[in-house]
Design an enzyme around this catalytic site. Structure first.
Site: not given
Ligand code: UDP
Length: 455
Positions: A22, A117
């Site tokens: 990520h 995110d």
């Protein structure tokens, strides 16, 4: 008339989630923004890192992870392949304790926009409180997020997937949403020629704004030092070995940053590779004693025959994939790896394991037809071995097709090369991702105008 805001740089704050795959794309997106003179980029993270892009610096704001408050030893603050199960929830708790501090930072740093995110849904409210847009980074493909949307909304579904291939969060409702509606829009690491239809579909069914900016890795990692900046140790043995191999003759085998296998599966992979007759480079993440002994024996043997090269731990994947000796890859269908494989023009043998990987397999095998499935049937959590063991015969069949010389194999290779060209075009001036990026920055600037700035 020129306004104060026109002169002021657009302040964009990035908040990556703390697991390798990520962090990588969101930092690459931060670098994309930093390529623009009129954008000021800050990344908030809890581990000390530095970053820059093509000579322009990116500020890093470090927050201290409250390890002792959640009963973790100092330094344990990210999710990775060796995170023990009992620490996972503690890391999650630690991250949630940082929420107040990070919200305050958005304000103190005078953010015009935050890019966070998908695993931080609370940042949508934080942005709303500050009256600024939040862009959500969604890892994975448009197809995967469209399919997940449909499965939630319309179960039972039309997509051909078995129940066992569907992630647990879609089998049982868990109340978790990505706060799509509350965000200003979403950013994807993909590009129009790869997934245009699904991008349009996603926009329509979710009723949200979205931008495809990929392949972000290709865009920001244009020379060897950019690529080597991904934490690669200086180990040149792999390169020497690849240089000794003919073009397109080596199979690259890697399962991303988080996967590990039980010994029984490692044995099947090792045998399939050895029996395939093709040269291979295999990235091995397991460090269990029993596996080590078996794998070390295997390594000695394939080294002696010069057929195989094992990389223990972290591989310089970007550099390997672009090496002309590589002819194909076996992948667990992590979206970053798929994008990197597409960029390199490589066909793939797909072996999804966890997260949204079974969805990611679909565009590769069924839509773009640049891959062949090994035939994995069962989804499992990322930190679990699962029950399924894919047999060496099935792995071998996929490898034979991937690396073979028949028409079907040649066609896959041709299609992969065409896509790689499209990937390069997407990020050039006038290309779809390039145009999206410019449009996005303009839009964010005009929002600021609508908000606090007076002419
Ligand atoms: N990666 C790497 N070396 C490794 C393993 C992974 O450079 O040994 C990089 C890879 O290039 C990709 C990312 O880590 O950018 C893995 O992301 P992906 O989405 O493919 O899989 P995940 O790690 O989420 O399972």
């Amino acid at each position: 008339m020129e306004t104060v805001c026109d002169k002021k740089k657009l302040k964009v704050i990035f908040l990556p989630f703390l697991s390798t795959s990520h962090i990588i794309p969101i930092v690459d997106i931060a670098r994309l923004f930093a390529m623009h003179d009129d954008v000021d980029v800050t990344i908030i993270t809890n581990s000390t890192n530095r970053d820059s892009c093509r000579g322009r610096s990116i500020r890093i704001h470090t927050v201290k992870f409250p390890a002792s408050q959640v009963g973790l030893p100092d330094g344990v603050e990210t999710f990775n392949v060796s995170t023990p199960p009992d620490m996972i929830s503690k890391i999650g708790k630690g991250l949630s304790l940082l929420q107040g501090e990070i919200e305050q930072l958005f304000q103190d740093l005078k953010a015009d926009c935050i890019v966070t995110d998908m695993f931080y849904p609370w940042t949508a409210d934080a942005a709303a409180n500050l009256g600024i847009p939040r862009l959500m980074f969604l890892g994975g493909s448009y197809l995967s997020h469209s399919a997940q949307h449909s499965l939630k909304k319309y179960a039972p579904h039309h997509l051909e997937m078995t129940r066992l291939q569907v992630p647990d969060w879609l089998r049982e409702p868990n109340g978790y949403t990505y706060s799509k509606k509350k965000s200003y829009g979403s950013l994807f690491d993909t590009f129009y020629d790869l997934e245009g239809t699904y991008q349009e579909h996603y926009k329509t069914v979710t009723g949200t704004k979205t931008w495809s900016l990929g392949p972000v890795s290709l865009w920001v990692n244009q020379d060897a030092s950019d690529k080597a900046g991904r934490g690669y140790a200086k180990e040149e043995g792999w390169l020497k070995w690849l240089k000794s191999k003919p073009e397109k003759s080596v199979l690259y085998v890697s399962f991303g940053s988080m996967s590990k296998f039980p010994s029984s599966q490692l044995v099947e992979i090792a045998q399939a590779l050895e029996e395939s007759g093709h040269s291979f480079m295999w990235v091995v993440k397991n460090r269990d004693e029993g596996d080590d002994r078996f794998l070390e024996e295997f390594e000695k043997r394939v080294k002696a025959s010069n057929k195989g090269y094992l990389i223990w731990g972290w591989a310089p994947q970007l550099l390997i994939l672009e090496n002309s000796a590589i002819g194909g890859l076996v992948t667990h269908c992590g979206w970053n790896t798929i994008m990197e494989g597409v960029t390199a023009g490589l066909p793939m043998a797909t072996w999804p394991l966890f997260a949204e990987q079974f969805f990611n397999e679909k565009p590769v095998v069924d839509v773009l037809k640049i891959g062949v499935a090994v035939g994995a049937k069962e989804w499992r959590p990322w930190n679990d071995f699962g029950k399924e063991v894919v047999k060496k015969e099935d792995i071998g069949k996929a490898i034979a097709l991937l690396m073979g010389s028949g028409e079907e194999s040649a066609e896959m290779r041709r299609k992969a090369v065409v896509l790689a060209t499209a990937a390069k075009t997407a990020i050039q001036v006038g290309g779809s991702s390039h145009t999206n990026m410019l449009g996005l920055i303009q839009e964010l600037k005009s929002l600021r105008f609508e908000g606090n700035c007076l002419p």
